[in-house]
Design an enzyme around this catalytic site. Structure first.
Site, PDB file in Angstrom:
ATOM      1  N   ASN A  45       0.822  -1.220   0.000  1.00 48.73           N
ATOM      2  CA  ASN A  45       0.000   0.000   0.000  1.00 48.73           C
ATOM      3  C   ASN A  45       0.856   1.271   0.000  1.00 48.73           C
ATOM      4  OD1 ASN A  45       1.023  -0.011   2.563  1.00 48.73           O
ATOM      5  ND2 ASN A  45      -0.940   0.428   3.577  1.00 48.73           N
ATOM      6  N   GLN A 105       8.308  27.402  -0.832  1.00 48.83           N
ATOM      7  CA  GLN A 105       7.102  27.831  -0.124  1.00 48.83           C
ATOM      8  C   GLN A 105       7.487  28.343   1.267  1.00 48.83           C
ATOM      9  OE1 GLN A 105       3.584  25.285  -0.568  1.00 48.83           O
ATOM     10  NE2 GLN A 105       4.729  24.039  -2.035  1.00 48.83           N
ATOM     11  N   ASP A 178      16.034  36.753 -12.349  1.00 46.10           N
ATOM     12  CA  ASP A 178      14.923  37.607 -11.917  1.00 46.10           C
ATOM     13  C   ASP A 178      15.446  38.573 -10.866  1.00 46.10           C
ATOM     14  OD1 ASP A 178      14.897  36.255  -9.369  1.00 46.10           O
ATOM     15  OD2 ASP A 178      13.714  34.676 -10.300  1.00 46.10           O
ATOM     16  N   LYS A 202      11.243  39.628 -15.179  1.00 38.35           N
ATOM     17  CA  LYS A 202      10.385  38.457 -15.316  1.00 38.35           C
ATOM     18  C   LYS A 202       9.036  38.726 -14.676  1.00 38.35           C
ATOM     19  CE  LYS A 202      10.786  34.908 -12.560  1.00 38.35           C
ATOM     20  NZ  LYS A 202      11.283  33.725 -11.831  1.00 38.35           N
ATOM     21  N   ARG A 204       5.311  36.759 -13.471  1.00 37.13           N
ATOM     22  CA  ARG A 204       4.779  35.437 -13.124  1.00 37.13           C
ATOM     23  C   ARG A 204       3.349  35.562 -12.642  1.00 37.13           C
ATOM     24  NH1 ARG A 204       7.049  30.615 -11.432  1.00 37.13           N
ATOM     25  NH2 ARG A 204       9.134  31.499 -11.244  1.00 37.13           N
ATOM     26  N   ASP A 230      21.174  30.801 -10.598  1.00 34.01           N
ATOM     27  CA  ASP A 230      19.875  30.619  -9.944  1.00 34.01           C
ATOM     28  C   ASP A 230      20.020  29.525  -8.912  1.00 34.01           C
ATOM     29  OD1 ASP A 230      17.271  31.131  -9.332  1.00 34.01           O
ATOM     30  OD2 ASP A 230      16.433  30.472 -11.246  1.00 34.01           O
ATOM     31  N   ASP A 234      13.352  23.734 -11.687  1.00 37.51           N
ATOM     32  CA  ASP A 234      12.301  22.712 -11.655  1.00 37.51           C
ATOM     33  C   ASP A 234      11.974  22.286 -13.082  1.00 37.51           C
ATOM     34  OD1 ASP A 234      10.226  21.059 -11.048  1.00 37.51           O
ATOM     35  OD2 ASP A 234       9.065  22.513  -9.915  1.00 37.51           O
ATOM     36  N   ALA A 236      12.835  24.328 -15.550  1.00 32.77           N
ATOM     37  CA  ALA A 236      13.852  25.084 -16.301  1.00 32.77           C
ATOM     38  C   ALA A 236      13.238  26.184 -17.160  1.00 32.77           C
ATOM     39  CB  ALA A 236      14.716  24.169 -17.160  1.00 32.77           C
ATOM     40  N   GLY A 237      11.979  26.518 -16.933  1.00 29.78           N
ATOM     41  CA  GLY A 237      11.337  27.572 -17.699  1.00 29.78           C
ATOM     42  C   GLY A 237      11.990  28.930 -17.487  1.00 29.78           C
TER      43      GLY A 237
END
Length: 256
Positions: A45, A105, A178, A202, A204, A230, A234, A236-237
């Site tokens: 599980n 976050q 940024d 930049k 967002r 940087d 994540d 790479a955008g």
């Protein structure tokens, strides 16, 4: 004489999770020790089971876990290993997380949002970690989320030393992808010998994850080698967008 006299026998134990055991093996090799043998597997599980195959009573235990996808699985596994070490009477437990889970976050952008980086710190503490060790936190103030010592390591000295062998400082510009990373870019510039700085403007949409638009370069990059720095990649955008606008602005070459 009353009481008991004991020798101060300090033992270091390095334990690896299953996310990236090759990294732990290399760390153990540098330390000249063997990894602590661990039995770890998933139940049908998806519950995780962990058991240390040697005694760690009274030992200084470092539990190393990388956190790639699926990040939640590897975070829970590290927490379970910390709990196992606490219940096995380890003297001190250090959670080693080269990438701190949920690091981005670290603040609220809108109402009714969590501060998940603080939650992770609470989880480490509750599980039994006495100390956290991480590299290049998304925000240095996240060290204050953990109620205990935090070893915030920087990769910059090693990376700058490498980049210095690849560029001509007189023809180089350090670019932040940024505005939020300008301070770090400035430190890079100083370490590279005082090279000039630039940053990418930049925008967002904070309601849509992994969606950012690189608009233009602020600063002179024409004819120079652009070193873009940087902390977190994540999709790479952001980096790809920064490379695009830097090249459009006339940069001779780009190092990411």
């Amino acid at each position: 004489m009353t009481g008991m006299q004991v020798s101060n026998d300090k033992r270091l134990k390095l334990v690896s999770g299953r996310a990236h055991p090759e990294l732990a093996e290399q760390v153990a090799s540098e330390l000249g020790i063997d990894l602590l043998p661990v039995s770890a597997y998933d139940f049908a599980n998806s519950e995780i089971y962990v058991r240390f195959e040697e005694s760690i009573r009274g030992a200084d235990v470092f539990i190393l876990q990388s956190h790639p996808a699926p990040i939640n699985k590897w975070l829970i596994e590290q927490l379970i290993m910390i709990d196992a070490a606490k219940r096995a009477s380890a003297k001190r437990i250090t959670a080693v997380a080269p990438y701190y889970p949920y690091a981005r976050q670290d603040k609220k952008h809108q109402g009714r949002e969590p501060i998940s980086a603080r939650l992770v710190a609470d989880l480490f503490k509750t599980a039994g970690a006495d100390r956290i060790m991480s590299v290049d936190l998304h925000a240095a103030q996240a060290q204050g989320f953990f109620d205990g010592p935090v070893d915030h390591l920087w990769a910059m000295p090693t990376l700058v030393g490498y980049v210095r062998t690849k560029v001509d400082p007189d023809n180089t510009v350090v670019v932040s992808p940024d505005a939020g990373r300008i301070k770090v870019a400035e430190q890079w510039g100083n370490r590279l010998g005082g090279v000039p700085l630039a940053f990418v403007h930049k925008t967002r949409d904070i309601t849509r994850p992994n969606q950012a638009t690189s608009n233009r370069v602020v600063g002179d990059v024409a004819g120079r080698t652009a070193v873009i720095v940087d902390d977190l990649i994540d999709t790479a955008g952001t980096i790809c967008g920064a490379v695009r606008v830097v090249l459009e602005a006339g940069a001779k070459d780009v190092i990411v």
